[in-house]
Write a protein that holds these residues in place. Structure first.
Motif, PDB file in Angstrom:
ATOM      1  N   LEU A  24     -23.762 -29.778 -45.381  1.00 24.99           N
ATOM      2  CA  LEU A  24     -22.399 -30.032 -45.838  1.00 24.99           C
ATOM      3  C   LEU A  24     -21.472 -28.843 -45.572  1.00 24.99           C
ATOM      4  O   LEU A  24     -20.272 -29.030 -45.346  1.00 24.99           O
ATOM      5  CB  LEU A  24     -22.398 -30.351 -47.331  1.00 24.99           C
ATOM      6  CG  LEU A  24     -23.089 -31.658 -47.734  1.00 24.99           C
ATOM      7  CD1 LEU A  24     -23.154 -31.767 -49.254  1.00 24.99           C
ATOM      8  CD2 LEU A  24     -22.375 -32.866 -47.137  1.00 24.99           C
ATOM      9  N   SER A  25     -22.029 -27.652 -45.596  1.00 27.22           N
ATOM     10  CA  SER A  25     -21.182 -26.463 -45.469  1.00 27.22           C
ATOM     11  C   SER A  25     -21.105 -25.912 -44.049  1.00 27.22           C
ATOM     12  O   SER A  25     -20.268 -25.053 -43.776  1.00 27.22           O
ATOM     13  CB  SER A  25     -21.700 -25.362 -46.403  1.00 27.22           C
ATOM     14  OG  SER A  25     -23.012 -24.964 -46.030  1.00 27.22           O
ATOM     15  N   SER A  26     -21.942 -26.410 -43.140  1.00 26.20           N
ATOM     16  CA  SER A  26     -22.017 -25.763 -41.826  1.00 26.20           C
ATOM     17  C   SER A  26     -21.515 -26.629 -40.687  1.00 26.20           C
ATOM     18  O   SER A  26     -21.703 -26.279 -39.529  1.00 26.20           O
ATOM     19  CB  SER A  26     -23.464 -25.353 -41.531  1.00 26.20           C
ATOM     20  OG  SER A  26     -24.305 -26.496 -41.448  1.00 26.20           O
ATOM     21  N   THR A  27     -20.891 -27.745 -40.987  1.00 26.20           N
ATOM     22  CA  THR A  27     -20.446 -28.605 -39.889  1.00 26.20           C
ATOM     23  C   THR A  27     -19.002 -29.052 -40.074  1.00 26.20           C
ATOM     24  O   THR A  27     -18.538 -29.265 -41.195  1.00 26.20           O
ATOM     25  CB  THR A  27     -21.346 -29.838 -39.766  1.00 26.20           C
ATOM     26  OG1 THR A  27     -20.878 -30.650 -38.688  1.00 26.20           O
ATOM     27  CG2 THR A  27     -21.339 -30.669 -41.040  1.00 26.20           C
ATOM     28  N   THR A  28     -18.320 -29.196 -38.953  1.00 25.66           N
ATOM     29  CA  THR A  28     -16.974 -29.775 -38.952  1.00 25.66           C
ATOM     30  C   THR A  28     -17.008 -31.157 -38.313  1.00 25.66           C
ATOM     31  O   THR A  28     -15.980 -31.814 -38.228  1.00 25.66           O
ATOM     32  CB  THR A  28     -16.003 -28.874 -38.175  1.00 25.66           C
ATOM     33  OG1 THR A  28     -16.516 -28.675 -36.849  1.00 25.66           O
ATOM     34  CG2 THR A  28     -15.850 -27.525 -38.858  1.00 25.66           C
ATOM     35  N   THR A  29     -18.188 -31.581 -37.836  1.00 26.07           N
ATOM     36  CA  THR A  29     -18.333 -32.911 -37.248  1.00 26.07           C
ATOM     37  C   THR A  29     -18.641 -33.928 -38.342  1.00 26.07           C
ATOM     38  O   THR A  29     -19.208 -33.577 -39.378  1.00 26.07           O
ATOM     39  CB  THR A  29     -19.458 -32.924 -36.203  1.00 26.07           C
ATOM     40  OG1 THR A  29     -20.689 -32.541 -36.848  1.00 26.07           O
ATOM     41  CG2 THR A  29     -19.165 -31.945 -35.086  1.00 26.07           C
ATOM     42  N   ALA A 202     -31.035 -26.888 -36.850  1.00 23.15           N
ATOM     43  CA  ALA A 202     -31.863 -27.710 -35.972  1.00 23.15           C
ATOM     44  C   ALA A 202     -31.345 -29.144 -35.897  1.00 23.15           C
ATOM     45  O   ALA A 202     -31.313 -29.757 -34.818  1.00 23.15           O
ATOM     46  CB  ALA A 202     -33.306 -27.698 -36.466  1.00 23.15           C
ATOM     47  N   LEU A 203     -30.940 -29.706 -37.040  1.00 22.91           N
ATOM     48  CA  LEU A 203     -30.436 -31.081 -37.054  1.00 22.91           C
ATOM     49  C   LEU A 203     -29.114 -31.214 -36.305  1.00 22.91           C
ATOM     50  O   LEU A 203     -28.881 -32.198 -35.600  1.00 22.91           O
ATOM     51  CB  LEU A 203     -30.265 -31.551 -38.498  1.00 22.91           C
ATOM     52  CG  LEU A 203     -31.555 -31.813 -39.275  1.00 22.91           C
ATOM     53  CD1 LEU A 203     -31.254 -31.973 -40.761  1.00 22.91           C
ATOM     54  CD2 LEU A 203     -32.277 -33.047 -38.738  1.00 22.91           C
ATOM     55  N   LEU A 204     -28.255 -30.230 -36.452  1.00 20.88           N
ATOM     56  CA  LEU A 204     -26.928 -30.304 -35.849  1.00 20.88           C
ATOM     57  C   LEU A 204     -26.906 -29.873 -34.391  1.00 20.88           C
ATOM     58  O   LEU A 204     -25.982 -30.221 -33.656  1.00 20.88           O
ATOM     59  CB  LEU A 204     -25.949 -29.438 -36.651  1.00 20.88           C
ATOM     60  CG  LEU A 204     -25.660 -29.920 -38.074  1.00 20.88           C
ATOM     61  CD1 LEU A 204     -24.958 -28.845 -38.882  1.00 20.88           C
ATOM     62  CD2 LEU A 204     -24.826 -31.205 -38.044  1.00 20.88           C
ATOM     63  N   GLU A 205     -27.919 -29.113 -33.979  1.00 21.86           N
ATOM     64  CA  GLU A 205     -27.993 -28.645 -32.592  1.00 21.86           C
ATOM     65  C   GLU A 205     -29.349 -29.014 -31.987  1.00 21.86           C
ATOM     66  O   GLU A 205     -30.130 -28.149 -31.596  1.00 21.86           O
ATOM     67  CB  GLU A 205     -27.790 -27.138 -32.525  1.00 21.86           C
ATOM     68  CG  GLU A 205     -26.487 -26.638 -33.135  1.00 21.86           C
ATOM     69  CD  GLU A 205     -26.397 -25.129 -33.126  1.00 21.86           C
ATOM     70  OE1 GLU A 205     -26.295 -24.548 -32.020  1.00 21.86           O
ATOM     71  OE2 GLU A 205     -26.463 -24.516 -34.212  1.00 21.86           O
TER      72      GLU A 205
END
Length: 316
Positions: A24-29, A202-205
């Motif tokens: 929740l805190s590390s993505t803007t997508t 890992a999930l986001l990249e």
């Protein structure tokens, strides 16, 4: 931009909740989190659900994975899987069925949180004498074999013992007593919240992390060094108890005892500088004490913990 949907196993537990927070805190997508929990009516589950509209509680048990995907009723891009210790074969049962179901339902990326077993190379082939760590080794092998030649990628996270095991209550003192018995040998430790950061990365990249085994540790100390750092940061002696209590705990909990016995001769060997290159804010023991632990309240006589189940931190 398309919304990415992630299934987070054990979303109200130690690691799962840290993954949810980090996502929740590390993505803007745009993302959607399916927060898997056995009891969606629990206080922790309800608090989690109300914290962000991107979270959807999903009732279910990893050992019944088809029901999970049926309840989700939406394509899932990535899965974070953590297993909970139980009788022999319990962890494998939790993960293997979920791996199979993820393959069947077109999941693109499966992130499994395992455990380091002596560094990158040694961890690939060594289960260790500790049953709960050996179970994770078996799951790693299963994950690699099942996904070979398929469209589903994997990432394996290999954290070490949690700093969060050290708490102001009896369970935390028992952990300290067992640590003391290891003697001068250093033990690698990590903040549970930092595991969440690596899982979210890992999930986001997925393209950057696919096919990788990632060791996660923030510090390496023996008991004496930990006590010195604790006194320096907190200003009081580190809470512990009699060594005999540590012996009783290791006898009563054979799995824990075998792990600490392993610490005496081998133990973790994560490349900490490499982990910090990936995430420079990775907490060392002193930083965790100052910013993330419950020990900041010791000076005021307060406690940040009520009931702490020792196995919860050791074995998840």
């Amino acid at each position: 931009m398309a919304t990415q949907t992630f299934l987070v196993v054990g979303a109200t537990g130690t690691q799962g909740s840290s993954v949810v927070k980090a996502l929740l805190s590390s993505t803007t997508t745009p993302i959607k989190i399916l927060a898997l929990t056995r009891d969606p009516t629990s206080k922790r589950a309800q608090s989690l659900a109300s914290s962000d509209p991107r979270i959807r509680l999903l009732p279910g048990d990893p050992t019944a994975p088809e029901a999970i995907f049926s309840a989700a009723n939406t394509p899932i891009d990535g899965v974070f899987c953590v297993t909970v210790h139980g009788p022999e074969g319990a962890e494998e049962a939790q993960a293997q069925g979920l791996i199979n179901a993820s393959l069947a339902h077109g999941v693109k990326h499966f992130v499994f949180t395992s455990a380091d077993r002596g560094g990158d190379v040694v961890s690939d082939t060594t289960p260790t004498p500790a049953p709960h760590i050996a179970s994770k080794h078996h799951i790693e092998i299963y994950l690699r074999e099942k996904t070979r030649g398929t469209a589903m990628e994997w990432t394996i996270l290999r954290p070490v013992t949690f700093m969060d095991n050290l708490t102001p209550d009896f369970a935390g003192k028992g952990f300290a007593a067992m640590w003391r018995q290891v003697g001068k040998r250093r033990i690698q430790v990590v903040a549970a919240s930092d595991i969440g950061i690596f899982a979210a990365k890992a999930l986001l990249e997925p393209e950057r992390f696919k096919g990788k085994c990632v060791g996660i540790a923030g510090d390496e100390l023996n008991f004496e060094e930990a006590c010195e750092k604790f006194k320096e940061v907190v200003g009081v002696e580190m809470p512990t108890t009699f060594c005999a209590v540590g012996s009783v705990l290791k006898f009563a909990m054979k799995d824990i005892g075998s792990m600490f016995k392993w610490f005496e001769t081998a133990g973790y060997a994560v490349d900490i500088p490499a982990a910090k290159r990936e995430y420079p804010e990775l907490q060392d023991f002193g930083t965790w004490l100052e910013k993330s632990s419950g020990f900041r309240d010791l000076k005021t006589g307060k406690s940040a913990y009520n009931v702490n189940l020792l196995l919860k931190f050791f074995l998840t």
